[in-house]
Design an enzyme around this catalytic site. Structure first.
Site, mmCIF file in Angstrom:
data_model
loop_
_atom_site.group_PDB
_atom_site.id
_atom_site.type_symbol
_atom_site.label_atom_id
_atom_site.label_comp_id
_atom_site.label_asym_id
_atom_site.label_seq_id
_atom_site.Cartn_x
_atom_site.Cartn_y
_atom_site.Cartn_z
ATOM 1 N N TRP A 1 -1.114 -2.121 0.506
ATOM 2 C CA TRP A 1 -1.404 -0.960 1.311
ATOM 3 C C TRP A 1 -0.809 0.286 0.659
ATOM 4 O O TRP A 1 -1.154 1.426 0.956
ATOM 5 C CB TRP A 1 -0.940 -1.401 2.480
ATOM 6 C CG TRP A 1 0.472 -1.746 2.414
ATOM 7 C CD1 TRP A 1 1.055 -3.116 2.501
ATOM 8 C CD2 TRP A 1 1.668 -1.103 2.287
ATOM 9 N NE1 TRP A 1 2.192 -3.272 2.391
ATOM 10 C CE2 TRP A 1 2.546 -1.899 2.226
ATOM 11 C CE3 TRP A 1 1.896 0.127 2.319
ATOM 12 C CZ2 TRP A 1 4.252 -1.631 2.265
ATOM 13 C CZ3 TRP A 1 3.357 0.803 1.996
ATOM 14 C CH2 TRP A 1 4.164 -0.336 2.240
ATOM 15 N N ASN A 2 0.011 0.337 -0.272
ATOM 16 C CA ASN A 2 0.697 1.505 -0.667
ATOM 17 C C ASN A 2 0.102 2.562 -1.620
ATOM 18 O O ASN A 2 0.425 3.468 -1.179
ATOM 19 C CB ASN A 2 2.251 1.038 -1.532
ATOM 20 C CG ASN A 2 1.897 0.531 -2.968
ATOM 21 O OD1 ASN A 2 0.955 0.076 -3.014
ATOM 22 N ND2 ASN A 2 2.943 0.419 -3.641
ATOM 23 N N LYS B 1 -10.203 -8.325 -2.055
ATOM 24 C CA LYS B 1 -9.696 -8.484 -0.996
ATOM 25 C C LYS B 1 -8.776 -7.279 -0.541
ATOM 26 O O LYS B 1 -7.779 -6.849 -1.381
ATOM 27 C CB LYS B 1 -8.813 -9.729 -1.109
ATOM 28 C CG LYS B 1 -7.471 -9.754 0.177
ATOM 29 C CD LYS B 1 -8.191 -9.961 1.567
ATOM 30 C CE LYS B 1 -6.644 -10.160 2.435
ATOM 31 N NZ LYS B 1 -6.159 -8.896 2.702
ATOM 32 N N GLY C 1 1.191 -6.869 -5.964
ATOM 33 C CA GLY C 1 2.070 -7.262 -4.646
ATOM 34 C C GLY C 1 3.453 -7.925 -4.771
ATOM 35 O O GLY C 1 3.993 -7.494 -5.978
ATOM 36 N N SER C 2 3.850 -8.651 -3.941
ATOM 37 C CA SER C 2 5.442 -9.191 -4.196
ATOM 38 C C SER C 2 5.513 -10.285 -5.128
ATOM 39 O O SER C 2 4.419 -10.882 -5.314
ATOM 40 C CB SER C 2 5.763 -9.432 -2.803
ATOM 41 O OG SER C 2 5.442 -10.792 -2.475
ATOM 42 N N GLU D 1 0.991 -7.620 -11.268
ATOM 43 C CA GLU D 1 1.786 -6.572 -11.018
ATOM 44 C C GLU D 1 2.655 -6.605 -9.797
ATOM 45 O O GLU D 1 2.147 -6.421 -8.707
ATOM 46 C CB GLU D 1 1.183 -5.305 -11.139
ATOM 47 C CG GLU D 1 1.844 -4.185 -11.535
ATOM 48 C CD GLU D 1 2.395 -3.170 -10.357
ATOM 49 O OE1 GLU D 1 3.462 -3.409 -9.887
ATOM 50 O OE2 GLU D 1 1.411 -2.342 -9.759
ATOM 51 N N LEU D 2 3.938 -7.130 -10.041
ATOM 52 C CA LEU D 2 4.935 -7.763 -8.829
ATOM 53 C C LEU D 2 6.011 -6.763 -8.498
ATOM 54 O O LEU D 2 5.755 -5.551 -9.014
ATOM 55 C CB LEU D 2 5.327 -8.805 -9.254
ATOM 56 C CG LEU D 2 4.220 -10.177 -9.601
ATOM 57 C CD1 LEU D 2 4.380 -11.475 -9.892
ATOM 58 C CD2 LEU D 2 3.183 -10.031 -8.520
ATOM 59 N N CYS E 1 6.091 0.422 -6.305
ATOM 60 C CA CYS E 1 6.824 -0.665 -7.069
ATOM 61 C C CYS E 1 7.801 -0.136 -8.306
ATOM 62 O O CYS E 1 8.391 -0.741 -8.583
ATOM 63 C CB CYS E 1 5.655 -1.618 -7.853
ATOM 64 S SG CYS E 1 4.803 -2.341 -6.376
ATOM 65 N N GLU F 1 14.584 -4.884 -3.788
ATOM 66 C CA GLU F 1 13.946 -3.659 -3.989
ATOM 67 C C GLU F 1 13.826 -3.170 -2.405
ATOM 68 O O GLU F 1 13.645 -3.818 -1.304
ATOM 69 C CB GLU F 1 12.541 -4.206 -4.152
ATOM 70 C CG GLU F 1 11.663 -3.061 -4.258
ATOM 71 C CD GLU F 1 10.286 -3.445 -4.964
ATOM 72 O OE1 GLU F 1 9.664 -4.655 -4.547
ATOM 73 O OE2 GLU F 1 9.642 -2.786 -5.529
HETATM 74 C C1 SIN Z 1 2.570 0.476 -7.468
HETATM 75 O O1 SIN Z 1 3.423 0.723 -6.571
HETATM 76 O O2 SIN Z 1 2.243 -0.718 -7.541
HETATM 77 C C2 SIN Z 1 1.639 1.555 -8.134
HETATM 78 C C3 SIN Z 1 2.539 2.915 -8.437
HETATM 79 C C4 SIN Z 1 1.696 3.645 -9.486
HETATM 80 O O3 SIN Z 1 0.762 3.358 -9.767
HETATM 81 O O4 SIN Z 1 1.987 4.565 -9.696
#
Ligand code: SIN
Length: 498
Positions: free
Chosen positions: A162-163, A186, A241-242, A263-264, A297, A395
């Protein structure tokens, strides 16, 4: 709090109670829905289909049925499709940004930035699509000729957070389509509507039915995720995600040995050496730590400041953070919005209280903001951080910057690397040899030197250690959606025919 949601220029981009499967807008077979709320106000935006394994199977079948035709398209044809989709995203970027702010909470200016960032992945991969070359390889065996061709891997399952409600999904769909794959995406339970607006634009761009399917679920997410990772039809899973969820998806995917890109979580070190330019370092820290209120992230999570510059940095950084204006994302002048939900607030507050108890000093912020709503937290700077504090190893994913003091390069690199994850790392220095030494010593997938912002469709995004594997964006991004097929042509040693 005053918070008016602006109208969309094109109201048909808001799709409620539907998902996009096989080129059609459909509801969950069960008829179930879940509510999506505005994190600024807690008010309902609309409902989305609570899909289950049955709905997921239909989406997988649609993607499988579309694959044989879609893979036959030339790279140039796929390029044109992505380009048309990109153009529509640019034309509708204000509306996409409105939807992002509405369901994610980030300030409208940031949402506009995300809408552009998201569209740029389509532009980038439209340019890659016609240039997906194989190799011609000199063989060791006389008379043999070896070539490789790049083939699309097949149906891909894409699971996004969602970020960045737009950019995380375009960063995956762009390369998948460029490669000739079809997808089931999804959407995030908190932010399904931005993804659906993108699907509507794909439809208008002429993306054939079944090539893109977007399904939604909140409570049923584990069930949907299980089918996406165990269906023999799905050949690849890309997940952002996580780390704990990544581990589960990897385990589930092992039964059919899917190709994976993960990508965690990150725990980014942000290092300021004595020889850094102070203003550049402060600006970098603001940009990296407080982008999306700390909910990325790659946000700085641990700020290590060398002792000679520590006090000046802390003072200047805290003064800048004091200037932030927190509020609803559509309000003029607001620089930082809410967090996504109250669980995020609880985690951030626990980190602040823990640091305080163990001797940290809150220089700015440190409190919830009930006067604005349940999901707001004051942007916070804490000095005097120590390694026993939770924020040193977890985190925080929120607007809390903890400042650690260090003495030597060797010490700070050891501290920076003392974590199981390794996504991004940042440092500030004007010493050219130190720059090379430290950049190479950090155990991360991405390094920012004298900058706090590294995200760019042209640059490979991804981590090492438990931050995952695979690279998104850049010239490497498509490779994650391809297989390299080798063809050996034998019997070529005969002389020319007379
Ligand atoms: C992320 O938070 O996974 C991606 C951040 C970004 O693309 O800059």
């Amino acid at each position: 709090m005053h918070h008016t949601v602006p109208k969309l220029n094109d109201p048909s981009l808001l799709k409620t109670n539907v998902a996009y499967v096989n080129g059609e807008w459909v509801q969950a077979k069960s008829g179930k829905t879940f509510e999506v709320t505005d994190p600024s106000t807690g008010k309902t935006i609309g409902v989305a289909p609570e899909m289950d394994a049955e709905d997921t199977k239909l989406a997988i079948d649609a993607a499988a049925a579309a694959f044989p035709e879609f893979r036959k398209k030339t790279g140039r044809e796929r390029s044109k499709l992505l380009r048309r989709w990109y153009d529509l995203c640019v034309e509708n970027s204000e509306d996409i940004a409105r939807l992002i702010t509405w369901e994610n909470g980030k300030p409208f200016a940031d949402a506009k930035g995300e809408a552009t960032y998201a569209a740029n992945f389509f532009e980038w991969f439209s340019e890659e699509a016609p240039r997906l070359y194989g190799d011609t390889i000199p063989a060791s065996v006389p008379g043999n000729r070896v070539v490789t061709i790049k083939e699309p891997i097949g149906v891909c399952a894409l699971i996004t957070p969602w970020n960045f409600p737009a950019a995380m999904i375009t960063r995956k769909i762009g390369p998948a389509l460029a490669a000739g794959c079809t997808v089931v995406a999804k959407s995030p339970g908190e932010t399904p509507f931005t993804a659906l607006a993108l699907a509507e634009l794909a439809h208008r761009a002429g993306v054939p039915k079944g090539v893109i399917n977007i399904i939604s679920a909140l409570k049923n997410t584990p069930e949907v995720g299980e089918l996406l990772t165990t269906s023999p039809v799905v050949k690849k899973v890309s997940f952002t995600g996580s780390t704990p969820v990544g581990k589960l998806l990897m385990k589930q995917s092992s039964s059919t040995l899917k190709k994976l890109s993960f990508e965690l979580g990150g725990n980014a070190p942000f290092i300021v050496f004595d020889d850094a330019d102070l203003d550049t370092a402060v600006a970098g820290a603001i940009a990296s730590k407080f982008r999306s209120s700390g909910q990325t992230c790659v946000c700085a999570n641990r700020l290590y400041i060398q002792s000679g510059i520590y006090d000046k940095f802390a003072e200047s950084f805290a003064a800048k953070v004091k200037e932030f204006k927190v509020g609803g994302g559509y309000t003029d002048g607001v620089t930082h919005g809410p967090l996504i939900h109250d669980r995020a607030i609880s985690k951030v507050d626990a980190h602040v209280r823990d640091a305080e108890k163990k001797g940290g000093k809150v220089l700015v912020g440190g409190q919830k903001m009930p006067e604005l709503g349940d999901n707001f937290y004051q942007p916070t700077v804490i000095s005097g951080m120590t390694t026993d504090m939770d924020l040193a190893s977890e985190e925080t994913f929120g607007p809390v910057a903890g400042l650690f003091k260090f003495e030597t390069e060797e010490e700070v690199v050891r501290l920076a690397n003392n974590t199981e994850v390794g996504l991004a790392g940042y440092f500030f220095s004007k010493d050219i040899q130190r720059v090379t030494r430290v950049a190479e010593a950090l155990e991360v997938g991405m390094v920012g030197v004298n900058t706090g912002l590294i995200s760019d469709p042209a640059a490979p995004f991804g981590g090492v250690k438990e931050s995952g594997f695979g690279r998104e964006g850049s010239k490497y991004g498509v490779g994650d959606y391809q297989v390299t097929k080798m063809i050996t042509y034998g019997g070529n040693e005969q002389p020319l025919q007379k």
